[in-house]
Design a protein around this motif. Structure first.
Motif, PDB file in Angstrom:
ATOM      1  N   ALA A 115      -1.098  -3.023  19.736  1.00  0.00           N
ATOM      2  CA  ALA A 115      -2.364  -2.562  19.187  1.00  0.00           C
ATOM      3  C   ALA A 115      -2.466  -2.978  17.736  1.00  0.00           C
ATOM      4  O   ALA A 115      -1.498  -2.898  16.990  1.00  0.00           O
ATOM      5  CB  ALA A 115      -2.462  -1.045  19.318  1.00  0.00           C
ATOM      6  N   GLN A 116      -3.643  -3.450  17.325  1.00  0.00           N
ATOM      7  CA  GLN A 116      -3.824  -3.885  15.949  1.00  0.00           C
ATOM      8  C   GLN A 116      -4.023  -2.674  15.046  1.00  0.00           C
ATOM      9  O   GLN A 116      -4.886  -1.831  15.288  1.00  0.00           O
ATOM     10  CB  GLN A 116      -5.006  -4.838  15.851  1.00  0.00           C
ATOM     11  N   LEU A 117      -3.221  -2.609  13.987  1.00  0.00           N
ATOM     12  CA  LEU A 117      -3.208  -1.462  13.091  1.00  0.00           C
ATOM     13  C   LEU A 117      -3.570  -1.875  11.678  1.00  0.00           C
ATOM     14  O   LEU A 117      -3.559  -3.055  11.334  1.00  0.00           O
ATOM     15  CB  LEU A 117      -1.816  -0.822  13.078  1.00  0.00           C
ATOM     16  N   THR A 118      -3.899  -0.899  10.873  1.00  0.00           N
ATOM     17  CA  THR A 118      -4.074  -1.101   9.436  1.00  0.00           C
ATOM     18  C   THR A 118      -3.250  -0.042   8.721  1.00  0.00           C
ATOM     19  O   THR A 118      -2.898   0.990   9.301  1.00  0.00           O
ATOM     20  CB  THR A 118      -5.547  -0.964   9.016  1.00  0.00           C
ATOM     21  N   GLY A 119      -2.938  -0.295   7.466  1.00  0.00           N
ATOM     22  CA  GLY A 119      -2.188   0.699   6.697  1.00  0.00           C
ATOM     23  C   GLY A 119      -1.146   0.046   5.815  1.00  0.00           C
ATOM     24  O   GLY A 119      -1.082  -1.183   5.682  1.00  0.00           O
ATOM     25  N   SER A 120      -0.321   0.868   5.206  1.00  0.00           N
ATOM     26  CA  SER A 120       0.729   0.370   4.321  1.00  0.00           C
ATOM     27  C   SER A 120       2.021   1.128   4.562  1.00  0.00           C
ATOM     28  O   SER A 120       2.007   2.295   4.974  1.00  0.00           O
ATOM     29  CB  SER A 120       0.310   0.504   2.849  1.00  0.00           C
ATOM     30  N   VAL A 121       3.128   0.453   4.314  1.00  0.00           N
ATOM     31  CA  VAL A 121       4.477   1.005   4.484  1.00  0.00           C
ATOM     32  C   VAL A 121       5.287   0.599   3.263  1.00  0.00           C
ATOM     33  O   VAL A 121       5.207  -0.549   2.820  1.00  0.00           O
ATOM     34  CB  VAL A 121       5.148   0.449   5.763  1.00  0.00           C
ATOM     35  N   SER A 122       6.074   1.527   2.720  1.00  0.00           N
ATOM     36  CA  SER A 122       6.866   1.198   1.533  1.00  0.00           C
ATOM     37  C   SER A 122       8.327   1.568   1.738  1.00  0.00           C
ATOM     38  O   SER A 122       8.651   2.592   2.331  1.00  0.00           O
ATOM     39  CB  SER A 122       6.332   1.929   0.300  1.00  0.00           C
ATOM     40  N   GLY A 123       9.204   0.690   1.248  1.00  0.00           N
ATOM     41  CA  GLY A 123      10.634   0.945   1.323  1.00  0.00           C
ATOM     42  C   GLY A 123      11.336   0.385   0.108  1.00  0.00           C
ATOM     43  O   GLY A 123      10.763  -0.355  -0.684  1.00  0.00           O
ATOM     44  N   ASP A 124      12.608   0.745  -0.029  1.00  0.00           N
ATOM     45  CA  ASP A 124      13.422   0.242  -1.137  1.00  0.00           C
ATOM     46  C   ASP A 124      14.874   0.422  -0.731  1.00  0.00           C
ATOM     47  O   ASP A 124      15.176   0.967   0.324  1.00  0.00           O
ATOM     48  CB  ASP A 124      13.112   1.025  -2.427  1.00  0.00           C
ATOM     49  N   GLY A 125      15.787  -0.066  -1.584  1.00  0.00           N
ATOM     50  CA  GLY A 125      17.192   0.201  -1.341  1.00  0.00           C
ATOM     51  C   GLY A 125      18.091  -1.002  -1.390  1.00  0.00           C
ATOM     52  O   GLY A 125      17.931  -1.883  -2.232  1.00  0.00           O
ATOM     53  N   SER A 126      19.024  -1.043  -0.469  1.00  0.00           N
ATOM     54  CA  SER A 126      20.165  -1.959  -0.482  1.00  0.00           C
ATOM     55  C   SER A 126      19.786  -3.437  -0.494  1.00  0.00           C
ATOM     56  O   SER A 126      18.974  -3.897   0.312  1.00  0.00           O
ATOM     57  CB  SER A 126      21.028  -1.683   0.751  1.00  0.00           C
TER      58      SER A 126
ATOM     59  N   GLY B 296       3.149 -11.347  11.382  1.00  0.00           N
ATOM     60  CA  GLY B 296       2.538 -12.205  12.375  1.00  0.00           C
ATOM     61  C   GLY B 296       1.880 -11.448  13.499  1.00  0.00           C
ATOM     62  O   GLY B 296       0.939 -11.928  14.122  1.00  0.00           O
ATOM     63  N   THR B 297       2.367 -10.237  13.756  1.00  0.00           N
ATOM     64  CA  THR B 297       1.801  -9.441  14.847  1.00  0.00           C
ATOM     65  C   THR B 297       0.890  -8.325  14.358  1.00  0.00           C
ATOM     66  O   THR B 297       0.014  -7.872  15.073  1.00  0.00           O
ATOM     67  CB  THR B 297       2.927  -8.859  15.731  1.00  0.00           C
ATOM     68  N   GLN B 298       1.112  -7.876  13.108  1.00  0.00           N
ATOM     69  CA  GLN B 298       0.259  -6.833  12.514  1.00  0.00           C
ATOM     70  C   GLN B 298      -0.152  -7.272  11.102  1.00  0.00           C
ATOM     71  O   GLN B 298       0.324  -6.744  10.102  1.00  0.00           O
ATOM     72  CB  GLN B 298       1.004  -5.495  12.462  1.00  0.00           C
ATOM     73  N   PRO B 299      -1.054  -8.249  11.008  1.00  0.00           N
ATOM     74  CA  PRO B 299      -1.408  -8.810   9.704  1.00  0.00           C
ATOM     75  C   PRO B 299      -2.113  -7.848   8.765  1.00  0.00           C
ATOM     76  O   PRO B 299      -2.155  -8.081   7.555  1.00  0.00           O
ATOM     77  CB  PRO B 299      -2.321  -9.990  10.065  1.00  0.00           C
ATOM     78  N   ASP B 300      -2.667  -6.759   9.298  1.00  0.00           N
ATOM     79  CA  ASP B 300      -3.397  -5.810   8.452  1.00  0.00           C
ATOM     80  C   ASP B 300      -2.542  -4.637   7.995  1.00  0.00           C
ATOM     81  O   ASP B 300      -3.050  -3.696   7.392  1.00  0.00           O
ATOM     82  CB  ASP B 300      -4.637  -5.284   9.191  1.00  0.00           C
ATOM     83  N   VAL B 301      -1.257  -4.694   8.302  1.00  0.00           N
ATOM     84  CA  VAL B 301      -0.322  -3.683   7.790  1.00  0.00           C
ATOM     85  C   VAL B 301       0.476  -4.303   6.655  1.00  0.00           C
ATOM     86  O   VAL B 301       1.137  -5.330   6.837  1.00  0.00           O
ATOM     87  CB  VAL B 301       0.643  -3.186   8.890  1.00  0.00           C
ATOM     88  N   LYS B 302       0.417  -3.697   5.493  1.00  0.00           N
ATOM     89  CA  LYS B 302       1.147  -4.206   4.330  1.00  0.00           C
ATOM     90  C   LYS B 302       2.479  -3.460   4.218  1.00  0.00           C
ATOM     91  O   LYS B 302       2.501  -2.253   4.010  1.00  0.00           O
ATOM     92  CB  LYS B 302       0.338  -4.019   3.050  1.00  0.00           C
ATOM     93  N   VAL B 303       3.578  -4.182   4.362  1.00  0.00           N
ATOM     94  CA  VAL B 303       4.917  -3.597   4.224  1.00  0.00           C
ATOM     95  C   VAL B 303       5.538  -4.142   2.944  1.00  0.00           C
ATOM     96  O   VAL B 303       5.773  -5.345   2.816  1.00  0.00           O
ATOM     97  CB  VAL B 303       5.818  -3.928   5.425  1.00  0.00           C
ATOM     98  N   SER B 304       5.813  -3.267   1.997  1.00  0.00           N
ATOM     99  CA  SER B 304       6.438  -3.675   0.732  1.00  0.00           C
ATOM    100  C   SER B 304       7.838  -3.096   0.652  1.00  0.00           C
ATOM    101  O   SER B 304       8.051  -1.924   0.976  1.00  0.00           O
ATOM    102  CB  SER B 304       5.609  -3.195  -0.462  1.00  0.00           C
ATOM    103  N   VAL B 305       8.794  -3.930   0.236  1.00  0.00           N
ATOM    104  CA  VAL B 305      10.194  -3.494   0.186  1.00  0.00           C
ATOM    105  C   VAL B 305      10.819  -3.916  -1.140  1.00  0.00           C
ATOM    106  O   VAL B 305      10.869  -5.105  -1.457  1.00  0.00           O
ATOM    107  CB  VAL B 305      11.017  -4.105   1.354  1.00  0.00           C
TER     108      VAL B 305
END
Length: 322
Positions: free
Chosen positions: A46-57, A73-82
């Motif tokens: 399913a195509q989703l939108t939103g943001s995800v944040s992570g940090d660490g090792s 490539g599969t969820q282009p509208d989800v921004k994942v920042s690490v």
């Protein structure tokens, strides 16, 4: 890890995932109610939108960076920042409520657990791969290519002296040893402290850095240098470094997975905030994607995948947090 290391695999796997996604969308359009079925769909359908944040090792970072690129490539509208501030630095942000997940190259400490409890943050630990903390020397060093755990202790524990190779073995050069180590916010440092330093001080002359590439550059530029970091960074730079055998065992995928490479084999973790998994559909989907693909990505970037049952166990735990 540089993006180009994933381009070939991303082109293949990303295309397959996108085809799966397109097929799923067509089926959805044909449904009588046209409603979204995100909660029951497989990760990426399913195509989703939103943001995800992570940090660490920084050790876990190559796995996460590869997964983030494929997930885009599969969820282009989800921004994942690490971010990569080290295991300890990542937990500080996790405790402060700044991130949804925290990568770690060691288990969470009791004091970190207590702070999360005080902050009212519930979390779940997921294992994603195995690593073999790798001790490295310059290729011109042909004398210290095999070390015992006791010799590692003698090398790395501060004793108030200026250490020379001949202090470890009289037949070795009477040259001063140059040390490179991960910084104190690093889970790699913490793990080395636990299994080699036994809580003693690290040699004070060591150059510390949270950036493993700084350590690689330092050791590769000085024949009297020694350092340590995660197995993947050694593999990426093995043309300019020599991996030290520890108690006669070389770090390899096989010796790390079997536990023969001891005491420097260790699991790698992602800690996820339970409330974010429940409230942020994009984060839940990304974590599901992570657990479904972490094993393959671990092998791609130079770590060792867990037994399949471990990933299944993680997916079951994740499903229970929905």
């Amino acid at each position: 890890m540089k993006k180009w290391k994933y381009l070939t695999m991303t082109a293949v796997l990303g295309s397959a995932l996108l085809l799966g996604a397109c097929g799923s969308e067509t089926e959805s359009e044909e449904a009588t109610n046209g409603s979204q079925t995100t909660e029951t769909a497989a990760a990426g359908d399913a195509q989703l939108t939103g943001s995800v944040s992570g940090d660490g090792s920084s050790t876990v970072a190559p796995i996460t960076e590869g997964l983030v690129e494929e997930y885009a490539g599969t969820q282009p509208d989800v921004k994942v920042s690490v971010g990569v501030s080290g295991t300890g630095g990542g937990f500080e942000k996790f405790i402060a409520g700044e991130t949804d997940f925290s990568n770690a190259s060691r288990p969470i400490k009791d004091e970190e657990k207590a702070k999360l409890d005080e902050a009212g943050i519930e979390y779940t630990e997921f294992q994603v791969a195995y690593d073999g903390l790798t001790v490295v020397v310059n290729p011109e060093n042909d004398w210290a290519t095999e070390l015992t755990v006791d010799q590692l202790k003698k090398l790395w524990i501060e004793d108030g002296t200026t250490k020379k190779w001949s202090d470890i073995d009289p037949s070795w050069p009477a040259e001063e040893i140059v040390f490179y180590s991960p910084g104190t916010d690093s889970g790699t440092y913490d793990y080395f402290d636990e299994v080699i330093l036994d809580g003693s001080d690290l040699v004070k002359s060591a150059t510390l850095s949270e950036d493993d590439n700084v350590l690689v550059q330092g050791v590769s530029a000085d024949k009297n240098a020694i350092g340590f970091f995660g197995f993947a960074y050694y593999l990426e730079n093995q043309n300019k470094l020599t991996a030290v055998k520890v108690d006669g065992v070389e770090p390899t995928n096989e010796t790390i997975e079997s536990g023969e490479y001891t005491p420097l084999s260790r699991p790698l973790f992602v800690y996820a905030k339970n409330s974010a998994l429940k409230d942020n559909e994009a984060f839940y989907d990304f974590m599901k994607f992570t657990l479904e693909n972490a094993g393959e990505m671990a092998e791609t970037v130079g770590y060792v995948k867990l037994p399949d049952a471990k990933y299944t166990e993680g997916l079951t735990a994740l499903e229970g947090l929905k």
